[in-house]
Scaffold this motif. Structure first.
Motif, PDB file in Angstrom:
ATOM      1  N   LEU A 112     -66.633 -23.485 -44.378  1.00  0.00           N
ATOM      2  CA  LEU A 112     -65.341 -24.067 -44.728  1.00  0.00           C
ATOM      3  C   LEU A 112     -65.221 -25.481 -44.158  1.00  0.00           C
ATOM      4  CD1 LEU A 112     -62.505 -23.778 -45.925  1.00  0.00           C
ATOM      5  CD2 LEU A 112     -61.794 -22.764 -43.759  1.00  0.00           C
ATOM      6  N   ASN A 113     -65.720 -25.671 -42.959  1.00  0.00           N
ATOM      7  CA  ASN A 113     -65.634 -26.969 -42.315  1.00  0.00           C
ATOM      8  C   ASN A 113     -66.491 -28.003 -43.048  1.00  0.00           C
ATOM      9  OD1 ASN A 113     -64.460 -28.488 -40.317  1.00  0.00           O
ATOM     10  ND2 ASN A 113     -66.161 -28.228 -38.910  1.00  0.00           N
ATOM     11  N   VAL A 114     -67.696 -27.625 -43.443  1.00  0.00           N
ATOM     12  CA  VAL A 114     -68.564 -28.545 -44.176  1.00  0.00           C
ATOM     13  C   VAL A 114     -67.974 -28.833 -45.555  1.00  0.00           C
ATOM     14  CG1 VAL A 114     -70.872 -28.907 -45.123  1.00  0.00           C
ATOM     15  CG2 VAL A 114     -70.613 -27.846 -42.892  1.00  0.00           C
ATOM     16  N   LYS A 115     -67.364 -27.823 -46.169  1.00  0.00           N
ATOM     17  CA  LYS A 115     -66.717 -28.043 -47.460  1.00  0.00           C
ATOM     18  C   LYS A 115     -65.574 -29.043 -47.318  1.00  0.00           C
ATOM     19  CE  LYS A 115     -64.636 -25.780 -51.406  1.00  0.00           C
ATOM     20  NZ  LYS A 115     -64.339 -24.523 -52.068  1.00  0.00           N
ATOM     21  N   GLY A 116     -64.799 -28.911 -46.252  1.00  0.00           N
ATOM     22  CA  GLY A 116     -63.731 -29.875 -45.996  1.00  0.00           C
ATOM     23  C   GLY A 116     -64.271 -31.278 -45.786  1.00  0.00           C
ATOM     24  N   ALA A 117     -65.371 -31.386 -45.047  1.00  0.00           N
ATOM     25  CA  ALA A 117     -65.994 -32.692 -44.828  1.00  0.00           C
ATOM     26  C   ALA A 117     -66.510 -33.263 -46.151  1.00  0.00           C
ATOM     27  CB  ALA A 117     -67.127 -32.564 -43.821  1.00  0.00           C
TER      28      ALA A 117
ATOM     29  N   PHE B  11     -60.307 -26.018 -35.208  1.00  0.00           N
ATOM     30  CA  PHE B  11     -59.876 -27.135 -34.365  1.00  0.00           C
ATOM     31  C   PHE B  11     -60.464 -28.456 -34.845  1.00  0.00           C
ATOM     32  CE2 PHE B  11     -59.091 -23.786 -31.043  1.00  0.00           C
ATOM     33  CZ  PHE B  11     -57.718 -23.951 -31.031  1.00  0.00           C
ATOM     34  N   ALA B  12     -61.691 -28.455 -35.343  1.00  0.00           N
ATOM     35  CA  ALA B  12     -62.282 -29.676 -35.893  1.00  0.00           C
ATOM     36  C   ALA B  12     -61.509 -30.126 -37.128  1.00  0.00           C
ATOM     37  CB  ALA B  12     -63.752 -29.456 -36.228  1.00  0.00           C
ATOM     38  N   SER B  13     -61.086 -29.194 -37.962  1.00  0.00           N
ATOM     39  CA  SER B  13     -60.278 -29.536 -39.134  1.00  0.00           C
ATOM     40  C   SER B  13     -58.923 -30.095 -38.714  1.00  0.00           C
ATOM     41  CB  SER B  13     -60.079 -28.308 -40.013  1.00  0.00           C
ATOM     42  OG  SER B  13     -61.309 -27.863 -40.511  1.00  0.00           O
ATOM     43  N   LEU B  14     -58.326 -29.521 -37.671  1.00  0.00           N
ATOM     44  CA  LEU B  14     -57.055 -30.026 -37.155  1.00  0.00           C
ATOM     45  C   LEU B  14     -57.216 -31.457 -36.633  1.00  0.00           C
ATOM     46  CD1 LEU B  14     -54.079 -29.592 -36.344  1.00  0.00           C
ATOM     47  CD2 LEU B  14     -54.928 -28.663 -34.173  1.00  0.00           C
TER      48      LEU B  14
ATOM     49  N   LEU C 221     -66.403 -36.046 -38.692  1.00  0.00           N
ATOM     50  CA  LEU C 221     -67.660 -35.450 -39.149  1.00  0.00           C
ATOM     51  C   LEU C 221     -68.528 -35.029 -37.967  1.00  0.00           C
ATOM     52  CD1 LEU C 221     -68.538 -37.661 -42.228  1.00  0.00           C
ATOM     53  CD2 LEU C 221     -67.784 -35.285 -42.233  1.00  0.00           C
ATOM     54  N   GLY C 222     -68.512 -35.835 -36.906  1.00  0.00           N
ATOM     55  CA  GLY C 222     -69.226 -35.437 -35.690  1.00  0.00           C
ATOM     56  C   GLY C 222     -68.635 -34.167 -35.100  1.00  0.00           C
ATOM     57  N   ALA C 223     -67.313 -34.075 -35.079  1.00  0.00           N
ATOM     58  CA  ALA C 223     -66.663 -32.869 -34.573  1.00  0.00           C
ATOM     59  C   ALA C 223     -66.973 -31.671 -35.461  1.00  0.00           C
ATOM     60  CB  ALA C 223     -65.146 -33.082 -34.487  1.00  0.00           C
ATOM     61  N   ALA C 224     -67.042 -31.896 -36.761  1.00  0.00           N
ATOM     62  CA  ALA C 224     -67.376 -30.811 -37.685  1.00  0.00           C
ATOM     63  C   ALA C 224     -68.796 -30.304 -37.439  1.00  0.00           C
ATOM     64  CB  ALA C 224     -67.231 -31.283 -39.128  1.00  0.00           C
TER      65      ALA C 224
END
Length: 140
Positions: free
Chosen positions: A115-120, A54-57, A25-28
């Motif tokens: 997309l990243n926040v949605k994944g989080a 890359f944060a998702s990876l 979450l910090g990386a996101a």
């Protein structure tokens, strides 16, 4: 620590998962900030948006590591009896549930924008279910 004290594999896996979530979450958050910073040069390409990918990876790699640990521990426990203390499981599970519910409230509005926040957000939904599972396991 409570996972080790209680002897609960469910609690250890939930704790490892939550620790990995803090990192991801910090990386996101950092990736979203990089991707959304204003372009003052006029030469910005799509490259800044790669930070979110890359944060998702990173999230996937950390979760695979936690899963590998849990599977290894579970295989080692086959055929044995495990003494599990339910008190710490209930306490930590309840704390985890409260933290996850707060995180859901914080991430809900941004989940439609990134997309990243949605994944989080979806990750925290799954974590909330995991915390409920720890509470049910402790109760049983």
């Amino acid at each position: 620590a409570y996972g080790l004290i209680s002897g609960s594999l469910a609690l250890m896996s939930d704790a490892g998962h939550m620790a990995a979530d803090v990192v991801t979450l910090g990386a996101a958050l950092v990736a979203t900030r990089i991707a959304s910073r204003p372009d003052t040069t006029g030469r910005r390409s799509y490259g800044s948006y790669r930070a979110e990918v890359f944060a998702s990876l990173l999230a996937v790699v950390l979760m695979l590591g936690v899963a590998l640990y849990v599977v290894t521990e579970a295989i080692g426990r086959i055929g044995g009896t495990a003494e599990v203390s339910s008190g710490p499981m209930l306490v930590v599970g309840a704390i985890g549930l409260v933290v996850n519910l707060i995180a859901l409230l914080l991430l809900r509005s941004g989940a439609s924008e990134s997309l990243n926040v949605k994944g989080a957000y979806l990750e925290v939904v799954a974590d909330t279910a995991g915390s409920v599972g720890v509470i049910v396991a402790g109760w049983l």
